[in-house]
Design a protein around this motif. Structure first.
Motif: not given
Length: 128
Positions: A90-109
């Motif tokens: 769950r920690v790894g999933q949260h990290f990638w979800r947060k990091t990719v979302s922040n980087y792409t401003q939510g524009n990811y799949k």
């Protein structure tokens, strides 16, 4: 032990195809990132985060997110990241979800898929 070294040697034998980054904090090695390109990733992907590791003392203070974003910025294109979909990660999933979302401003799949390495939670984004 030699087999382990042989497997890792490929990262230094294919410049401009496989990229190995050392994460340093105040000059101290803190982790690493391995990024693969074709033919070492899926056909519709330009860059694939093959390995991402940060040592425990450096976690939780923004270093990993900063390092990931720096690697993304270096290479515009179609990105793909796999992570373990189990409850134990769950920690790894949260990290990638947060990091990719922040980087792409939510524009990811984000989706669960079967891969060559079993079921994974996959993050995909474009950063042209």
């Amino acid at each position: 032990m030699q087999d382990q070294y042989d497997v890792q040697n490929i990262w230094w034998e294919k410049p401009n195809v496989l990229y190995a980054f050392l994460i340093r904090v105040d000059g101290v090695p803190a982790g690493f990132v391995f990024v693969a390109t074709a033919p070492h990733c899926s056909a519709d992907t330009d860059f694939f985060v093959h390995e991402f590791f940060l040592m425990q003392p450096f976690r939780g203070v923004g270093i990993a997110e900063y390092a990931a974003k720096e690697v993304f910025r270096r290479y515009p294109g179609r990105w793909e990241i796999f992570t373990n979909p189990s409850e134990k990660n769950r920690v790894g999933q949260h990290f990638w979800r947060k990091t990719v979302s922040n980087y792409t401003q939510g524009n990811y799949k984000e989706q669960h898929e079967q891969t060559y390495d079993g079921e994974k939670l996959i993050f995909r984004f474009l950063n042209h």
